[in-house]
Design an enzyme around this catalytic site. Sequence first.
Site, PDB file in Angstrom:
ATOM      1  N   PHE A 125       0.817  -1.217   0.000  1.00  0.00           N
ATOM      2  CA  PHE A 125       0.000   0.000   0.000  1.00  0.00           C
ATOM      3  C   PHE A 125       0.852   1.270   0.000  1.00  0.00           C
ATOM      4  O   PHE A 125       0.320   2.376   0.028  1.00  0.00           O
ATOM      5  CB  PHE A 125      -0.970   0.014   1.192  1.00  0.00           C
ATOM      6  CG  PHE A 125      -2.220  -0.808   0.977  1.00  0.00           C
ATOM      7  CD1 PHE A 125      -2.399  -1.579  -0.161  1.00  0.00           C
ATOM      8  CD2 PHE A 125      -3.227  -0.813   1.934  1.00  0.00           C
ATOM      9  CE1 PHE A 125      -3.547  -2.338  -0.354  1.00  0.00           C
ATOM     10  CE2 PHE A 125      -4.385  -1.557   1.757  1.00  0.00           C
ATOM     11  CZ  PHE A 125      -4.546  -2.319   0.612  1.00  0.00           C
ATOM     12  N   ASP A 128      -0.078  -9.721  -4.697  1.00  0.00           N
ATOM     13  CA  ASP A 128       1.142  -8.929  -4.897  1.00  0.00           C
ATOM     14  C   ASP A 128       0.785  -7.575  -5.518  1.00  0.00           C
ATOM     15  O   ASP A 128       1.470  -7.080  -6.419  1.00  0.00           O
ATOM     16  CB  ASP A 128       2.170  -9.672  -5.751  1.00  0.00           C
ATOM     17  CG  ASP A 128       3.584  -9.100  -5.587  1.00  0.00           C
ATOM     18  OD1 ASP A 128       3.762  -8.184  -4.761  1.00  0.00           O
ATOM     19  OD2 ASP A 128       4.504  -9.555  -6.292  1.00  0.00           O
ATOM     20  N   PRO A 159       8.987  -2.741 -11.706  1.00  0.00           N
ATOM     21  CA  PRO A 159       8.225  -3.995 -11.788  1.00  0.00           C
ATOM     22  C   PRO A 159       7.000  -3.984 -10.879  1.00  0.00           C
ATOM     23  O   PRO A 159       7.028  -3.426  -9.795  1.00  0.00           O
ATOM     24  CB  PRO A 159       9.234  -5.045 -11.324  1.00  0.00           C
ATOM     25  CG  PRO A 159      10.153  -4.300 -10.409  1.00  0.00           C
ATOM     26  CD  PRO A 159      10.231  -2.893 -10.927  1.00  0.00           C
TER      27      PRO A 159
END
Length: 398
Positions: free
Chosen positions: A61, A283, A297
């Site tokens: 988060f 994820d 990524p």
Amino acid sequence: MELLIKNARIIDAIQDFKGDIYIKDGVINEIAQEIKKDNVEVLNCEEKILMPAFIDTHAHFRDPGLTCKEDLESGSKAALRGGYTGVCLMANTKPICSSKEVVQYVRDKSKELDLIDIHQCISVTQNFDGKTLDHLNEFKDDNEVKAISDDGVGVSNSNIMLEAMKIAKENNWVLMSHAESPEFSKSDMRIAENMMTIRDVELAKLSGAHVHMCHVSTKEALKCIIAAKDEGANITLEVTPHHIGLTKEINDYRVNPPIREKEDVEEIIKAIKMGNVDTIGTDHAPHTLEEKSKGSPGMVGLETAFPICYTKLVRENGVSLNELSKLMSLNPARLLGMNKGRISIGVEADLVLIDIDKKIKVDSNEFVSKGRNTPFEGMEYYGEVLATIKSGKIKYKK
């Protein structure tokens, strides 16, 4: 606070039946084929699917410090839109979650928001330095700590990792492993995952710690972990929706670990069907579009996880909705020590209402997450979240 849920097809890890649920004071109070109550709020499900709300074993988060990407409020609202009422957050915030101050900030903000349950991971090594474990002593008497992880970088020193596993076992924490060998990260990401998986599996056996292998993506890593589980090692295995739903041939989107080959995806689905996978973790990794364009990524995942998993696993590969509920609700709840993830009298009423026949088209402009970084843009899946209930309160409704 009372809520009567009518005309639902009720499904969890072991049940599948039509009925009603009466919720009082945030807890499931009564379950029957028909319940009548006066002067209570009613949610008519019209025979749609009602499941335990999902719990994400793996999310980012970005709060504190990186809130241009996501914050606790936007992430929590994204979770609710995706049917989630609980998340386990990784420690790669800024500053890194190695101190009581950072943990307390997350806890206080989460309570203030009162949206979902947030479990904050502690870093394995202090500030991800790869060597210092002293900070873990601060948390030994903290019963709210469930897990430790250096997700995003991993722990390259084997002696340090073994010592961390011993500390985790002493404190009844889960050690979440990001299996990536730095020696191979720039040359061969398959070998990087496989080599570190082998090491962490062996250290898990040696230490006896509960080691949770995150975002497992290669057929070789799967084989190694499943063999160890069969031998009785205290290891749990997590896979992601994107490693289920994508292959390199479809979309070679930049994520870590990478999108894999068709054979890897087939082995992941086979492992799920054989009951060898424990949890599905998103994820969820939001980035700004500028950062993503420079090659950062990761992808957002909370708002697309269920339709991807339902379509790919249940519709296309014959996995039952019961098994999917186990992977997305019951097992994650058990991993994090929560009395949730099932539909039973006395259990906290965290539920999700879903139309499994509704086809959706992924549109990142509709996301409530700050992140728009998704490889699923424009793709179509079945399964729309209609409402998410947290402790008997409707927190999201389409």
